[in-house]
Design a protein around this motif. Structure first.
Motif, PDB file in Angstrom:
ATOM      1  N   VAL A  69      -7.237  -1.601  -2.648  1.00  0.00           N
ATOM      2  CA  VAL A  69      -6.963  -0.402  -3.449  1.00  0.00           C
ATOM      3  C   VAL A  69      -8.143  -0.103  -4.379  1.00  0.00           C
ATOM      4  O   VAL A  69      -8.535   1.054  -4.560  1.00  0.00           O
ATOM      5  CB  VAL A  69      -5.649  -0.570  -4.252  1.00  0.00           C
ATOM      6  N   CYS A  79      -4.550  -6.932  -1.520  1.00  0.00           N
ATOM      7  CA  CYS A  79      -4.154  -5.520  -1.617  1.00  0.00           C
ATOM      8  C   CYS A  79      -4.863  -4.866  -2.800  1.00  0.00           C
ATOM      9  O   CYS A  79      -5.321  -3.725  -2.701  1.00  0.00           O
ATOM     10  CB  CYS A  79      -2.640  -5.392  -1.781  1.00  0.00           C
ATOM     11  N   VAL A  93       0.835  -1.206   0.000  1.00  0.00           N
ATOM     12  CA  VAL A  93       0.000   0.000   0.000  1.00  0.00           C
ATOM     13  C   VAL A  93       0.872   1.259   0.000  1.00  0.00           C
ATOM     14  O   VAL A  93       0.449   2.305  -0.490  1.00  0.00           O
ATOM     15  CB  VAL A  93      -1.050   0.047   1.145  1.00  0.00           C
TER      16      VAL A  93
END
Ligand SMILES: Cc1cc2nc3c(=O)[nH]c(=O)nc-3n(C[C@H](O)[C@H](O)[C@H](O)COP(=O)(O)OP(=O)(O)OC[C@H]3O[C@@H](n4cnc5c(N)ncnc54)[C@H](O)[C@@H]3O)c2cc1C
Length: 490
Positions: free
Chosen positions: A477, A473, A94
């Protein structure tokens, strides 16, 4: 602090890990887009798409940056359900996304940056109206972020000491948070709203609270709960057994397989603590043992520490444990010093007289690196243990398996029947983990039957687990990007 009543985080252990991880990710996304959502609800005229997109990216990016202080692997409540290596992978992945958001956002604005607002433009819909101060703090935060990212990217190849890098990383992140806060409050169109200003003040306070906790409060507590080095012995080539015992009343508990952040007599708050797995079993408390392999400037000095040297432990951390996991048998695969937490587990299984079939494949480069050889051989009588020492560079006449911990070496040593019903416990440096996970992937072992601990924070290779982390992830996102897009399109 040292755990008094629970080894690890009791709440996290009580929860199903999937629910705990789902809850953590939901909270993460909610906090990341909270400022965007507050801005969305404000009664102001919307600006051109690119300007709103830029503001949305800046707000979500800054919020994500402040959460990096919490996902740094130092807070058990956050990292326990996920495991430290997955948490560090999340932190690093991230970081890349928030860096793109923050570095890109100034280039997306179409409105004039510094033009003074005209009197009828009451809510900044026609010009960004930045002051010289907000421009300066924005430039400073932008430049520092670019430098910090470059530093993290090129650290391995630069030869920079890990401690120097961590010091720069922490100080740089703190400065970015301060400059970013000033820029957001001074230039941010939406931060004029009291709700949003309060959100930013609180988020920055939490981030600095986290830094203060790690570097001031915790060391102060540790200084009052010191341990002492009570044994130091070379047990294999460049490998030391270190035993520490509490100087005061014992309060520490842990589960076999966990690790602590360990430091020896150093100045308060200095960045000298390192992660080490506990190699002794919980039954040996209050003494705690570690097996330390000389690899760099800190580990090369541990063998010369005099007995009685004060030691400070923070932990236990990690969920690399057998507790709550099922397996008809357990196959341990350890590379080098990765045997440390496996010793703790095996010693605990021996104490519990575990009746299950066990396999240990223990790989090293040369014979002199094999640690605890006699104890492991004795365990063959005490447990149903099949033991294989694998050597990369075996001496002449070596009868055991030879090679790396790869498919060719491992296939004949791993369980042949009911493979899916076994638990596979893997520990060692990142290349070993990646190699073994590939072999287990090829054998079709379900992910839930593999538990691994990487002795390093490099991102995992694209094994099934690596792809899973990347997928999670990407989903996080995507959720944040959807929030930003909704804001920009309103
Ligand atoms: C969860 C975990 C458990 C571990 N358990 C053991 C163990 O039982 N026995 C053992 O010998 N090693 C273990 N390690 C590895 C050990 O932490 C590193 O070898 C040690 O910190 C290297 O320190 P150094 O200064 O001697 O070497 P350096 O040359 O300074 O560092 C070598 C590499 O180790 C990592 N590292 C260095 N310092 C730190 C730090 N303070 N925090 C995090 N990473 C750092 C960095 O990736 C660095 O590039 C473990 C690592 C992790 C992540």
């Amino acid at each position: 602090m040292l755990s008094r009543t629970h080894p690890g985080t009791a709440a996290a252990r009580a929860l199903d890990p999937r629910i705990a991880v789902g809850a953590l990710l939901t909270v993460y996304v909610a906090i990341a887009i909270a400022p965007v959502a507050i801005a969305y609800a404000l009664p102001v005229k919307s600006r051109p798409f690119l300007d709103e997109l830029s503001s949305g990216m800046a707000m979500a990016g800054f919020s994500m940056l402040l959460m990096e202080f919490i996902t740094s692997g130092r807070f058990r409540a956050v990292s326990a359900p996920v495991g430290i290596d997955l948490m560090m992978s999340f932190h690093q992945l991230v970081a890349r996304v928030l860096t793109v958001f923050l570095l890109l956002h100034p280039f997306l604005y179409t409105l004039p940056m510094t033009a003074a607002r005209v009197p009828w433009d009451t809510d900044g819909a026609l010009a960004l109206g930045m002051t010289p101060w907000s421009l300066a703090s924005g430039f400073a935060a932008w430049g520092l972020l670019a430098a910090l990212f470059g530093l993290a990217w090129f650290r391995e190849g630069s030869g920079m000491r890990y401690e120097t890098w961590r010091g720069l990383h922490g100080a740089g992140a703190g400065l970015i948070a301060l400059f970013g806060l000033h820029h957001t409050l001074d230039a941010g169109r939406y931060a004029d709203a009291p709700h949003l200003a309060a959100f930013w003040a609180m988020a920055v306070a939490v981030a600095f609270g986290a830094l203060a906790w790690i570097h001031v409060v915790r060391p102060l507590y540790q200084a009052r709960h010191a341990w002492r080095l009570s044994r130091s012995e070379r047990i294999a080539e460049r490998t030391w057994l270190l035993r520490v015992e509490p100087a005061g009343a014992p309060t520490f508990r842990f589960r076999a397989g966990q690790f602590v952040w360990l430091k020896f007599h150093r100045a308060l708050g200095r960045i000298t603590e390192h992660p080490f797995s506990i190699s002794s079993a919980p039954g040996a408390l209050p003494a705690v043992e570690f097996m330390v392999k000389e690899s760099g400037d800190f580990t090369r000095t541990v063998g010369s520490l005099p007995l009685g040297t004060p030691a400070y432990l923070h932990g236990p951390h990690g969920n690399f444990t057998l507790e709550g996991r099922r397996g008809k048998g357990i196959a341990f695969i350890a590379g080098g010093v990765g045997i440390a937490p496996v010793m703790s587990m095996l010693r605990e299984l021996r104490r519990a007289r575990d009746p299950r079939p066990l396999i240990l494949v223990y790989g090293n480069r040369v014979e002199a690196q094999i640690a605890y050889r006699d104890e492991l051989q004795a365990m063959r009588e005490e447990l149903r243990l099949e033991l294989s020492f694998v050597l990369g560079e075996p001496p002449p006449g070596w009868q055991g398996p030879r090679g790396q911990l790869d498919a060719q070496t491992l296939q004949p040593l791993l369980p042949r029947e009911e493979r899916d019903a076994w638990l596979y416990v893997v520990c060692g440096p990142p290349p070993v983990i990646d190699s073994v996970e590939r072999v287990l992937d090829d054998r079709g072992v379900p992910l839930g039957q593999i538990v691994s601990e990487r002795f390093g924070y490099e991102l995992a290779a694209l094994t099934r687990r690596g792809r899973l982390v990347l997928g999670v992830c990407a989903a996080v996102v995507a959720a944040i990007a959807a929030g930003i897009a909704a804001f920009a399109l309103r």
